[in-house]
Design a protein around this motif. Structure first.
Motif, mmCIF file in Angstrom:
data_model
loop_
_atom_site.group_PDB
_atom_site.id
_atom_site.type_symbol
_atom_site.label_atom_id
_atom_site.label_comp_id
_atom_site.label_asym_id
_atom_site.label_seq_id
_atom_site.Cartn_x
_atom_site.Cartn_y
_atom_site.Cartn_z
ATOM 1 N N ASP A 158 0.549 6.711 -6.647
ATOM 2 C CA ASP A 158 -0.595 7.620 -6.778
ATOM 3 C C ASP A 158 -0.174 9.079 -6.633
ATOM 4 O O ASP A 158 -0.606 9.945 -7.398
ATOM 5 C CB ASP A 158 -1.669 7.278 -5.746
ATOM 6 N N GLN B 102 1.913 1.769 -3.497
ATOM 7 C CA GLN B 102 0.823 2.336 -4.282
ATOM 8 C C GLN B 102 0.590 3.797 -3.930
ATOM 9 O O GLN B 102 0.295 4.604 -4.809
ATOM 10 C CB GLN B 102 -0.461 1.518 -4.115
ATOM 11 N N GLN B 103 0.709 4.148 -2.647
ATOM 12 C CA GLN B 103 0.581 5.558 -2.249
ATOM 13 C C GLN B 103 1.612 6.411 -2.979
ATOM 14 O O GLN B 103 1.304 7.520 -3.429
ATOM 15 C CB GLN B 103 0.825 5.706 -0.729
ATOM 16 N N ALA C 4 2.852 11.551 -0.661
ATOM 17 C CA ALA C 4 2.406 10.181 -0.394
ATOM 18 C C ALA C 4 2.296 9.890 1.093
ATOM 19 O O ALA C 4 1.760 8.854 1.488
ATOM 20 C CB ALA C 4 3.375 9.190 -1.034
ATOM 21 N N GLN D 18 -3.103 -1.443 -16.352
ATOM 22 C CA GLN D 18 -4.477 -1.149 -15.939
ATOM 23 C C GLN D 18 -5.386 -1.020 -17.152
ATOM 24 O O GLN D 18 -6.501 -1.549 -17.162
ATOM 25 C CB GLN D 18 -4.530 0.136 -15.103
ATOM 26 N N LEU E 145 1.808 10.227 -9.722
ATOM 27 C CA LEU E 145 0.948 10.546 -10.869
ATOM 28 C C LEU E 145 0.427 11.970 -10.776
ATOM 29 O O LEU E 145 0.531 12.750 -11.726
ATOM 30 C CB LEU E 145 -0.218 9.563 -10.960
ATOM 31 N N VAL E 146 -0.110 12.338 -9.622
ATOM 32 C CA VAL E 146 -0.666 13.678 -9.431
ATOM 33 C C VAL E 146 0.409 14.745 -9.659
ATOM 34 O O VAL E 146 0.208 15.708 -10.402
ATOM 35 C CB VAL E 146 -1.287 13.825 -8.023
ATOM 36 N N SER F 109 0.825 -1.198 0.000
ATOM 37 C CA SER F 109 0.000 0.000 0.000
ATOM 38 C C SER F 109 0.867 1.258 0.000
ATOM 39 O O SER F 109 0.507 2.255 -0.614
ATOM 40 C CB SER F 109 -0.973 0.003 1.163
ATOM 41 N N HIS G 144 -9.939 8.226 -17.388
ATOM 42 C CA HIS G 144 -8.681 8.437 -16.650
ATOM 43 C C HIS G 144 -7.785 9.460 -17.361
ATOM 44 O O HIS G 144 -6.675 9.140 -17.778
ATOM 45 C CB HIS G 144 -7.927 7.104 -16.516
ATOM 46 N N LYS H 93 -4.104 9.937 -16.241
ATOM 47 C CA LYS H 93 -3.217 8.834 -16.603
ATOM 48 C C LYS H 93 -2.781 8.967 -18.063
ATOM 49 O O LYS H 93 -1.623 8.720 -18.396
ATOM 50 C CB LYS H 93 -3.888 7.492 -16.323
ATOM 51 N N LEU I 220 5.363 3.446 -12.794
ATOM 52 C CA LEU I 220 4.056 4.078 -12.966
ATOM 53 C C LEU I 220 3.562 3.910 -14.396
ATOM 54 O O LEU I 220 2.399 3.574 -14.634
ATOM 55 C CB LEU I 220 4.133 5.562 -12.587
#
Length: 193
Positions: free
Chosen positions: A11, A7-8, A34, A62, A14-15, A4, A94, A97, A55
């Protein structure tokens, strides 16, 4: 917990990559966004290059995971259309992305290894589709690598167009035109739509 945190980090990356660009988003900023220590980021990713590549491949996977499976009994045009529509629906759902993929694909951060993995492993079904179309006699017999590059470019350009023109996302004429341009770039003469 470790997965996790990884993944944080992805994520948050990406932002920040979308907001600040690949160069502007420092690893310290990504770790802070994160909610992890910088050391934790480097525990999961040896460097920024590895983070960006992870990423990129995650996003490609995905998208690929949401697409219909390749049906070798279907006509190539029908299968290409189903994959195109599924990929476009995913892209429009998305947009950040897609923006990241576009920025990364044109950056010096993209390594030959990551490009190869994305093209021939994660999106290997596209190559299978091209081969299927050649057996059917409807897809031109050009070099695979060039054809894969063409597929990527046409799809990403179309997705970016619809993201930038949201009023046209549901316009059937524009959607059909995008698919036709994609197909016509790959099809043999006499099999274009």
């Amino acid at each position: 917990m470790s997965a996790s945190k990884r993944q944080q980090i992805l994520d948050a990356a990406l932002v920040l990559f979308v907001q600040q660009g690949l160069e502007g988003a420092a690893t310290a900023k990504i770790a802070k966004a994160a909610g992890v220590a910088t050391g934790t980021l480097f525990h999961h990713f040896a460097n920024k290059q590895e983070l960006i590549s992870a990423l990129y491949l995650q996003i490609k996977r995905q998208m690929a995971d949401t697409l219909p499976p390749l049906d070798t009994d279907a006509r190539t045009l029908e299968m290409a259309s189903a994959i195109w529509q599924g990929a476009m629906a995913w892209a429009l759902a998305h947009p950040d992305k897609i923006r990241f993929l576009l920025a990364y694909y044109q950056s010096p951060f993209l390594t030959a290894e990551t490009r190869k993995t994305a093209k021939f492993e994660t999106l290997g079904f596209v190559l299978e589709l091209l081969q299927m179309g050649r057996k059917e006699g409807v897809i031109a017999d050009h070099p695979d690598d060039l054809m894969m590059e063409m597929c990527h470019t046409l799809f990403m350009t179309s997705a970016a167009y619809f993201i930038d023109h949201p009023q046209l996302r549901e316009d059937a004429d524009h959607q059909q035109a995008a698919m036709a341009m994609f197909w016509n770039a790959l099809a043999k003469p006499g099999h274009q739509i």
